[in-house]
Design a protein around this motif. Structure first.
Motif, PDB file in Angstrom:
ATOM      1  N   SER A 165      52.404  53.758  43.596  1.00  9.11           N
ATOM      2  CA  SER A 165      52.316  53.042  44.712  1.00  9.11           C
ATOM      3  C   SER A 165      51.320  51.992  44.409  1.00  9.11           C
ATOM      4  CB  SER A 165      51.616  54.058  45.751  1.00  9.11           C
ATOM      5  OG  SER A 165      50.393  54.412  45.450  1.00  9.11           O
ATOM      6  N   ARG A 166      51.099  51.120  45.265  1.00  7.45           N
ATOM      7  CA  ARG A 166      50.254  49.958  45.136  1.00  7.45           C
ATOM      8  C   ARG A 166      48.895  50.483  44.697  1.00  7.45           C
ATOM      9  NH1 ARG A 166      49.954  45.209  49.264  1.00  7.45           N
ATOM     10  NH2 ARG A 166      47.652  45.434  49.635  1.00  7.45           N
ATOM     11  N   VAL A 167      47.777  49.934  44.009  1.00  9.12           N
ATOM     12  CA  VAL A 167      46.463  49.964  43.881  1.00  9.12           C
ATOM     13  C   VAL A 167      45.684  49.179  43.896  1.00  9.12           C
ATOM     14  CG1 VAL A 167      45.054  51.113  41.830  1.00  9.12           C
ATOM     15  CG2 VAL A 167      47.138  52.145  42.000  1.00  9.12           C
ATOM     16  N   GLU A 168      44.651  49.197  44.670  1.00 12.89           N
ATOM     17  CA  GLU A 168      43.685  48.040  44.978  1.00 12.89           C
ATOM     18  C   GLU A 168      42.646  48.221  44.058  1.00 12.89           C
ATOM     19  OE1 GLU A 168      44.010  45.412  46.877  1.00 12.89           O
ATOM     20  OE2 GLU A 168      45.980  45.798  47.756  1.00 12.89           O
ATOM     21  N   LEU A 169      42.279  47.031  43.692  1.00 14.16           N
ATOM     22  CA  LEU A 169      41.121  46.850  42.616  1.00 14.16           C
ATOM     23  C   LEU A 169      40.077  45.910  43.036  1.00 14.16           C
ATOM     24  CD1 LEU A 169      43.191  46.881  39.296  1.00 14.16           C
ATOM     25  CD2 LEU A 169      42.350  48.737  40.337  1.00 14.16           C
ATOM     26  N   GLU A 170      38.676  46.313  42.516  1.00 14.39           N
ATOM     27  CA  GLU A 170      37.774  45.338  42.847  1.00 14.39           C
ATOM     28  C   GLU A 170      37.325  44.842  41.456  1.00 14.39           C
ATOM     29  OE1 GLU A 170      32.963  45.717  44.327  1.00 14.39           O
ATOM     30  OE2 GLU A 170      34.663  47.261  44.835  1.00 14.39           O
ATOM     31  N   ILE A 171      37.158  43.486  41.389  1.00 13.39           N
ATOM     32  CA  ILE A 171      36.610  42.925  40.194  1.00 13.39           C
ATOM     33  C   ILE A 171      35.020  43.232  40.270  1.00 13.39           C
ATOM     34  CG2 ILE A 171      36.108  40.714  38.821  1.00 13.39           C
ATOM     35  CD1 ILE A 171      38.820  39.707  40.036  1.00 13.39           C
ATOM     36  N   VAL A 172      34.609  43.791  39.021  1.00 19.34           N
ATOM     37  CA  VAL A 172      33.226  44.085  38.852  1.00 19.34           C
ATOM     38  C   VAL A 172      32.650  43.095  37.831  1.00 19.34           C
ATOM     39  CG1 VAL A 172      31.592  45.788  37.825  1.00 19.34           C
ATOM     40  CG2 VAL A 172      33.688  46.569  39.249  1.00 19.34           C
ATOM     41  N   ARG A 173      33.345  42.641  36.960  1.00 14.25           N
ATOM     42  CA  ARG A 173      32.623  41.796  35.820  1.00 14.25           C
ATOM     43  C   ARG A 173      33.904  40.970  35.040  1.00 14.25           C
ATOM     44  NH1 ARG A 173      30.189  45.153  31.346  1.00 14.25           N
ATOM     45  NH2 ARG A 173      32.253  45.490  31.025  1.00 14.25           N
ATOM     46  N   VAL A 174      33.450  39.645  34.766  1.00 14.52           N
ATOM     47  CA  VAL A 174      34.163  38.963  33.994  1.00 14.52           C
ATOM     48  C   VAL A 174      33.598  38.397  32.865  1.00 14.52           C
ATOM     49  CG1 VAL A 174      35.971  36.804  33.760  1.00 14.52           C
ATOM     50  CG2 VAL A 174      35.809  38.531  36.026  1.00 14.52           C
ATOM     51  N   ILE A 175      33.980  38.750  31.577  1.00 19.36           N
ATOM     52  CA  ILE A 175      33.243  38.013  30.554  1.00 19.36           C
ATOM     53  C   ILE A 175      34.406  37.335  29.828  1.00 19.36           C
ATOM     54  CG2 ILE A 175      32.224  38.316  28.374  1.00 19.36           C
ATOM     55  CD1 ILE A 175      31.062  40.810  29.417  1.00 19.36           C
ATOM     56  N   ASP A 176      34.221  35.900  29.800  1.00 19.14           N
ATOM     57  CA  ASP A 176      35.199  34.890  29.179  1.00 19.14           C
ATOM     58  C   ASP A 176      34.833  34.674  27.733  1.00 19.14           C
ATOM     59  OD1 ASP A 176      37.578  33.633  29.095  1.00 19.14           O
ATOM     60  OD2 ASP A 176      36.645  31.772  30.225  1.00 19.14           O
ATOM     61  N   THR A 177      35.571  34.714  26.641  1.00 15.34           N
ATOM     62  CA  THR A 177      35.304  34.353  25.350  1.00 15.34           C
ATOM     63  C   THR A 177      36.403  33.507  24.754  1.00 15.34           C
ATOM     64  OG1 THR A 177      36.239  36.166  24.262  1.00 15.34           O
ATOM     65  CG2 THR A 177      33.821  36.512  25.152  1.00 15.34           C
ATOM     66  N   PRO A 178      36.532  32.929  23.786  1.00 10.12           N
ATOM     67  CA  PRO A 178      37.346  32.132  23.176  1.00 10.12           C
ATOM     68  C   PRO A 178      38.544  33.055  22.587  1.00 10.12           C
ATOM     69  CG  PRO A 178      35.484  31.403  22.160  1.00 10.12           C
ATOM     70  CD  PRO A 178      35.310  32.660  23.212  1.00 10.12           C
ATOM     71  N   ASP A 179      38.429  34.174  22.392  1.00  5.79           N
ATOM     72  CA  ASP A 179      39.413  35.140  22.105  1.00  5.79           C
ATOM     73  C   ASP A 179      40.245  36.052  23.238  1.00  5.79           C
ATOM     74  OD1 ASP A 179      39.178  34.366  19.255  1.00  5.79           O
ATOM     75  OD2 ASP A 179      37.528  35.564  19.217  1.00  5.79           O
ATOM     76  N   ALA A 180      39.456  36.267  24.281  1.00  6.48           N
ATOM     77  CA  ALA A 180      40.017  37.154  25.414  1.00  6.48           C
ATOM     78  C   ALA A 180      39.017  36.903  26.525  1.00  6.48           C
ATOM     79  CB  ALA A 180      39.975  38.709  24.944  1.00  6.48           C
ATOM     80  N   THR A 181      39.792  37.402  27.702  1.00  7.12           N
ATOM     81  CA  THR A 181      38.947  37.445  28.888  1.00  7.12           C
ATOM     82  C   THR A 181      39.030  38.891  29.297  1.00  7.12           C
ATOM     83  OG1 THR A 181      39.901  35.134  29.657  1.00  7.12           O
ATOM     84  CG2 THR A 181      39.092  36.661  31.395  1.00  7.12           C
ATOM     85  N   HIS A 182      37.669  39.443  29.426  1.00  5.75           N
ATOM     86  CA  HIS A 182      37.362  40.739  29.649  1.00  5.75           C
ATOM     87  C   HIS A 182      37.031  41.025  31.002  1.00  5.75           C
ATOM     88  CE1 HIS A 182      37.066  40.776  25.197  1.00  5.75           C
ATOM     89  NE2 HIS A 182      36.296  39.756  25.289  1.00  5.75           N
ATOM     90  N   ILE A 183      37.712  41.732  31.744  1.00  2.00           N
ATOM     91  CA  ILE A 183      37.743  41.901  33.163  1.00  2.00           C
ATOM     92  C   ILE A 183      37.635  43.522  33.408  1.00  2.00           C
ATOM     93  CG2 ILE A 183      38.853  41.530  35.505  1.00  2.00           C
ATOM     94  CD1 ILE A 183      40.786  39.633  33.941  1.00  2.00           C
ATOM     95  N   ARG A 184      36.380  43.731  34.241  1.00  3.58           N
ATOM     96  CA  ARG A 184      36.089  44.854  34.634  1.00  3.58           C
ATOM     97  C   ARG A 184      36.542  45.050  35.839  1.00  3.58           C
ATOM     98  NH1 ARG A 184      32.662  48.902  31.549  1.00  3.58           N
ATOM     99  NH2 ARG A 184      32.430  50.726  33.107  1.00  3.58           N
ATOM    100  N   TYR A 185      37.383  46.150  36.479  1.00 11.18           N
ATOM    101  CA  TYR A 185      37.693  46.308  37.624  1.00 11.18           C
ATOM    102  C   TYR A 185      37.194  47.853  38.094  1.00 11.18           C
ATOM    103  CZ  TYR A 185      41.199  43.021  36.649  1.00 11.18           C
ATOM    104  OH  TYR A 185      42.097  41.905  36.477  1.00 11.18           O
ATOM    105  N   ARG A 186      37.025  48.082  39.275  1.00 10.13           N
ATOM    106  CA  ARG A 186      36.644  49.145  40.071  1.00 10.13           C
ATOM    107  C   ARG A 186      37.987  49.621  40.879  1.00 10.13           C
ATOM    108  NH1 ARG A 186      31.898  48.437  42.162  1.00 10.13           N
ATOM    109  NH2 ARG A 186      30.884  49.132  40.214  1.00 10.13           N
ATOM    110  N   VAL A 187      38.390  50.900  40.869  1.00  6.48           N
ATOM    111  CA  VAL A 187      39.418  51.433  41.545  1.00  6.48           C
ATOM    112  C   VAL A 187      38.900  51.384  43.127  1.00  6.48           C
ATOM    113  CG1 VAL A 187      41.315  52.786  42.066  1.00  6.48           C
ATOM    114  CG2 VAL A 187      40.564  52.389  39.686  1.00  6.48           C
ATOM    115  N   ARG A 188      39.477  50.813  44.002  1.00  9.00           N
ATOM    116  CA  ARG A 188      39.172  51.005  45.635  1.00  9.00           C
ATOM    117  C   ARG A 188      39.815  52.018  45.879  1.00  9.00           C
ATOM    118  NH1 ARG A 188      39.670  45.108  48.072  1.00  9.00           N
ATOM    119  NH2 ARG A 188      37.971  44.256  47.075  1.00  9.00           N
ATOM    120  N   ARG A 189      38.980  53.020  46.632  1.00 10.00           N
ATOM    121  CA  ARG A 189      39.468  54.265  47.142  1.00 10.00           C
ATOM    122  C   ARG A 189      39.417  54.250  48.608  1.00 10.00           C
ATOM    123  NH1 ARG A 189      38.689  55.505  42.326  1.00 10.00           N
ATOM    124  NH2 ARG A 189      39.262  57.281  41.000  1.00 10.00           N
TER     125      ARG A 189
END
Length: 189
Positions: A165-189
């Protein structure tokens, strides 16, 4: 209270392993490309150093059977913490040589509860696509740390190939670097 965090590098088209991912070729063809952002074995500076610290300081690891078997359970030691493996069948005899590795045969909920108990006040590091899908389905995965790599693999093993089923996420943090974008999500309950 510890939280569970899926920690995965992923291509822009959703692959966490390349084609031909098998025991003799863990991660498949081109797998190293997904981890170039991580550097070598020395702690990087800046924001990537923070991610390095998170990766290297779990209280327990919960990893899928396929993941751990491809790398022989890290030789029985990864960060010196318990390694919990949810599975539908008992481990092979070689696991008896690895006292930190424990197979849990009564479901992902039990495996996560045991991993959190073992983690103490630190987090549970989770690895593995199938295991992550089952943890989301069961509602026992708390956060996702996705390292989005600017590459299109076009084939291999997807992280979220099938979800019930669908899972809703909340963005907690984004760190952008030249090699990757690091995205931290929290699962919404």
């Amino acid at each position: 209270m510890p939280i569970s965090v899926l920690f995965m590098s992923m291509s822009l088209d959703g692959y966490i392993a390349g084609p031909n991912d098998e025991p003799g070729n863990p991660g498949g063809d081109g797998f190293d490309r997904l981890h170039e952002w991580y550097g070598d074995f020395f702690r990087p500076s800046g924001a990537v150093g923070q991610l390095w610290d998170e990766w290297n300081s779990p209280g327990a690891i919960l990893a899928g059977r396929r993941t751990v078997e491809q790398i022989d359970h890290w030789g029985g030691d990864n960060h010196g913490v318990p390694i919990i493996v949810p599975s539908h069948r008992p481990p092979g005899p070689s696991v008896a040589n690895y006292p930190l590795v424990k197979y849990v045969l009564d479901g992902i909920e039990s495996a996560m509860a045991q991993a959190k108990a073992a983690a103490g006040d630190r987090n549970v590091l989770m690895l593995g696509a199938y295991t992550a899908q089952r943890a989301l389905e069961a509602g026992v995965l708390d956060e996702l740390q996705i390292h989005q790599i600017p590459v299109l693999f076009g084939g291999g093993l997807r992280l979220f190939d099938v979800l019930p089923s669908r899972v809703e996420l909340e963005i907690v943090r984004v760190i952008d670097t030249p090699d990757a974008t690091h995205i931290r999500y929290r699962v919404r309950r």
